[in-house]
Motif scaffolding. Structure first.
Motif, PDB file in Angstrom:
ATOM      1  N   TYR A 137       0.987  -1.084  -0.028  1.00  0.00           N
ATOM      2  CA  TYR A 137       0.002   0.261  -0.170  1.00  0.00           C
ATOM      3  C   TYR A 137       1.031   1.285   0.076  1.00  0.00           C
ATOM      4  N   CYS A 138       0.711   2.181  -0.814  1.00  0.00           N
ATOM      5  CA  CYS A 138       1.231   3.456  -0.778  1.00  0.00           C
ATOM      6  C   CYS A 138       0.953   4.253   0.396  1.00  0.00           C
ATOM      7  N   GLU A 139       1.698   5.250   0.733  1.00  0.00           N
ATOM      8  CA  GLU A 139       1.481   6.093   1.812  1.00  0.00           C
ATOM      9  C   GLU A 139       0.241   6.712   2.063  1.00  0.00           C
ATOM     10  N   GLU A 140      -0.491   7.095   0.760  1.00  0.00           N
ATOM     11  CA  GLU A 140      -1.783   7.761   0.805  1.00  0.00           C
ATOM     12  C   GLU A 140      -2.692   6.792   1.203  1.00  0.00           C
ATOM     13  N   CYS A 141      -2.681   5.488   1.147  1.00  0.00           N
ATOM     14  CA  CYS A 141      -3.571   4.466   1.457  1.00  0.00           C
ATOM     15  C   CYS A 141      -3.579   3.933   2.557  1.00  0.00           C
ATOM     16  N   ILE A 142      -2.686   4.406   3.430  1.00  0.00           N
ATOM     17  CA  ILE A 142      -2.640   3.874   4.843  1.00  0.00           C
ATOM     18  C   ILE A 142      -2.927   4.980   5.695  1.00  0.00           C
ATOM     19  N   ARG A 143      -3.940   5.022   6.586  1.00  0.00           N
ATOM     20  CA  ARG A 143      -4.550   6.009   7.525  1.00  0.00           C
ATOM     21  C   ARG A 143      -4.232   5.573   8.775  1.00  0.00           C
ATOM     22  N   ASN A 144      -4.195   6.305   9.874  1.00  0.00           N
ATOM     23  CA  ASN A 144      -4.228   6.383  11.266  1.00  0.00           C
ATOM     24  C   ASN A 144      -5.465   7.072  11.834  1.00  0.00           C
ATOM     25  N   PRO A 145      -6.572   6.474  11.912  1.00  0.00           N
ATOM     26  CA  PRO A 145      -7.548   7.325  12.564  1.00  0.00           C
ATOM     27  C   PRO A 145      -7.512   7.949  13.668  1.00  0.00           C
ATOM     28  N   LEU A 146      -6.754   7.192  14.658  1.00  0.00           N
ATOM     29  CA  LEU A 146      -6.499   7.607  16.045  1.00  0.00           C
ATOM     30  C   LEU A 146      -5.814   9.166  15.642  1.00  0.00           C
ATOM     31  N   LEU A 147      -4.741   9.304  14.955  1.00  0.00           N
ATOM     32  CA  LEU A 147      -3.918  10.304  14.805  1.00  0.00           C
ATOM     33  C   LEU A 147      -4.836  11.500  13.989  1.00  0.00           C
ATOM     34  N   GLU A 148      -5.776  11.051  13.049  1.00  0.00           N
ATOM     35  CA  GLU A 148      -6.527  11.838  12.481  1.00  0.00           C
ATOM     36  C   GLU A 148      -7.402  12.566  13.278  1.00  0.00           C
ATOM     37  N   GLU A 149      -8.186  11.692  14.187  1.00  0.00           N
ATOM     38  CA  GLU A 149      -8.821  12.462  15.178  1.00  0.00           C
ATOM     39  C   GLU A 149      -8.290  13.418  16.001  1.00  0.00           C
ATOM     40  N   PHE A 150      -6.926  13.212  16.404  1.00  0.00           N
ATOM     41  CA  PHE A 150      -6.235  13.907  17.300  1.00  0.00           C
ATOM     42  C   PHE A 150      -6.171  15.233  16.613  1.00  0.00           C
ATOM     43  N   ALA A 151      -5.802  15.180  15.149  1.00  0.00           N
ATOM     44  CA  ALA A 151      -5.463  16.371  14.618  1.00  0.00           C
ATOM     45  C   ALA A 151      -6.705  17.181  14.264  1.00  0.00           C
ATOM     46  N   ASP A 152      -7.997  16.439  14.141  1.00  0.00           N
ATOM     47  CA  ASP A 152      -9.051  17.194  14.197  1.00  0.00           C
ATOM     48  C   ASP A 152      -9.375  18.104  15.334  1.00  0.00           C
ATOM     49  N   GLY A 153      -8.984  17.384  16.694  1.00  0.00           N
ATOM     50  CA  GLY A 153      -9.390  18.132  17.669  1.00  0.00           C
ATOM     51  C   GLY A 153      -8.315  19.420  17.944  1.00  0.00           C
ATOM     52  N   LEU A 154      -7.142  19.034  17.591  1.00  0.00           N
ATOM     53  CA  LEU A 154      -6.303  20.236  17.453  1.00  0.00           C
ATOM     54  C   LEU A 154      -6.687  21.331  16.377  1.00  0.00           C
ATOM     55  N   HIS A 155      -7.241  21.298  15.549  1.00  0.00           N
ATOM     56  CA  HIS A 155      -7.726  22.287  14.766  1.00  0.00           C
ATOM     57  C   HIS A 155      -8.799  23.277  15.605  1.00  0.00           C
ATOM     58  N   GLN A 161       4.787  13.770  13.837  1.00  0.00           N
ATOM     59  CA  GLN A 161       3.502  13.300  13.384  1.00  0.00           C
ATOM     60  C   GLN A 161       2.298  14.140  13.637  1.00  0.00           C
ATOM     61  N   ILE A 162       2.085  14.772  14.652  1.00  0.00           N
ATOM     62  CA  ILE A 162       1.078  15.607  15.050  1.00  0.00           C
ATOM     63  C   ILE A 162       1.036  16.750  13.942  1.00  0.00           C
ATOM     64  N   GLU A 163       1.940  17.370  13.697  1.00  0.00           N
ATOM     65  CA  GLU A 163       2.049  18.636  12.922  1.00  0.00           C
ATOM     66  C   GLU A 163       1.687  17.964  11.248  1.00  0.00           C
ATOM     67  N   LYS A 164       2.206  16.992  11.099  1.00  0.00           N
ATOM     68  CA  LYS A 164       2.029  16.330   9.906  1.00  0.00           C
ATOM     69  C   LYS A 164       0.610  16.058   9.490  1.00  0.00           C
ATOM     70  N   ALA A 165       0.121  15.460  10.460  1.00  0.00           N
ATOM     71  CA  ALA A 165      -1.517  15.185  10.492  1.00  0.00           C
ATOM     72  C   ALA A 165      -2.327  16.270  10.284  1.00  0.00           C
ATOM     73  N   TYR A 166      -1.930  17.363  11.250  1.00  0.00           N
ATOM     74  CA  TYR A 166      -2.347  18.543  11.306  1.00  0.00           C
ATOM     75  C   TYR A 166      -2.548  19.365   9.991  1.00  0.00           C
ATOM     76  N   MET A 167      -1.466  19.322   9.164  1.00  0.00           N
ATOM     77  CA  MET A 167      -1.103  19.782   7.827  1.00  0.00           C
ATOM     78  C   MET A 167      -2.039  19.144   7.024  1.00  0.00           C
ATOM     79  N   GLN A 168      -1.942  18.069   7.048  1.00  0.00           N
ATOM     80  CA  GLN A 168      -2.891  17.069   5.947  1.00  0.00           C
ATOM     81  C   GLN A 168      -4.524  17.591   6.104  1.00  0.00           C
TER      82      GLN A 168
END
Length: 192
Positions: free
Chosen positions: A77-95, A172-179
């Motif tokens: 799987y390419c990098e775009e096809c692998i997700r970390n839902p836990l980190l994504e939700e953390f980034a949502d909260g950070l927003h 990781q947090i900063e990258k997830a936030y940027m995405q």
């Protein structure tokens, strides 16, 4: 983590949202952002799963393969096809946390120092979630008072502590936030 950069990116997104979704007369948008932060914290807890005593599956959702056309036919799987839902939700909260900070001018405070992670009790993730909820509630009830900056600082520090407890690095947090920030801008373009 470059907090001043993240506050600036959040300010740009918030200004865009303000233009495209102007405040209504009498609207307490700060209260709505505080509730949104609570909702995102709940979604983060849901991906963590550690409170789900009724389930045999209490493992955090940290790895999901979604598979693009090229990956589905292959074995990797390419990098775009692998997700970390836990980190994504953390980034949502950070927003929302950054957005609230911009609203109450805490972004200026964090230009001089970076908050240090705080941990509730003996490092129990469940207790950390509950402590953050408690401080967010306090932020809501004191949102128009001078103490809101002090409370916000505690919310931010406990939130960062939770990120560390969940195993996230600042990078990781900063990258997830940027995405997610990119996705949020795309959503505004598409009339989300």
């Amino acid at each position: 983590m470059d907090l001043s950069k993240l506050f600036q990116l959040q300010r740009q997104l918030d200004e865009r949202i303000e233009r495209e979704h102007p405040r209504q007369e009498g609207e307490d948008r700060l209260a709505k952002k505080i509730l949104a932060l609570q909702v995102e914290l709940g979604e983060l807890a849901n991906e963590w799963r550690g409170f789900k005593f009724w389930s045999n599956d209490q493992e955090p959702r940290t790895y999901v393969q979604i598979g693009c056309e090229e990956c589905v036919s292959g074995l990797t799987y390419c990098e775009e096809c692998i997700r970390n839902p836990l980190l994504e939700e953390f980034a949502d909260g950070l927003h929302f946390l950054l957005s609230i900070g911009n609203d109450i001018n805490m972004n200026e405070v964090y230009e001089d120092y970076e908050p240090k992670p705080l941990y509730f009790g003996d490092g129990d993730i469940l207790g950390q979630f509950i402590a953050i909820y408690d401080w967010i509630n306090s932020l809501y009830f004191h949102r128009h008072e001078d103490v809101n900056g002090e409370i916000y600082d505690l919310v931010f520090a406990y939130f960062l502590g939770l990120g560390k407890m969940l195993g996230f690095t600042w990078e990781q947090i900063e990258k997830a936030y940027m995405q997610k920030n990119t996705v949020n801008h795309q959503r505004q373009e598409s009339g989300y």
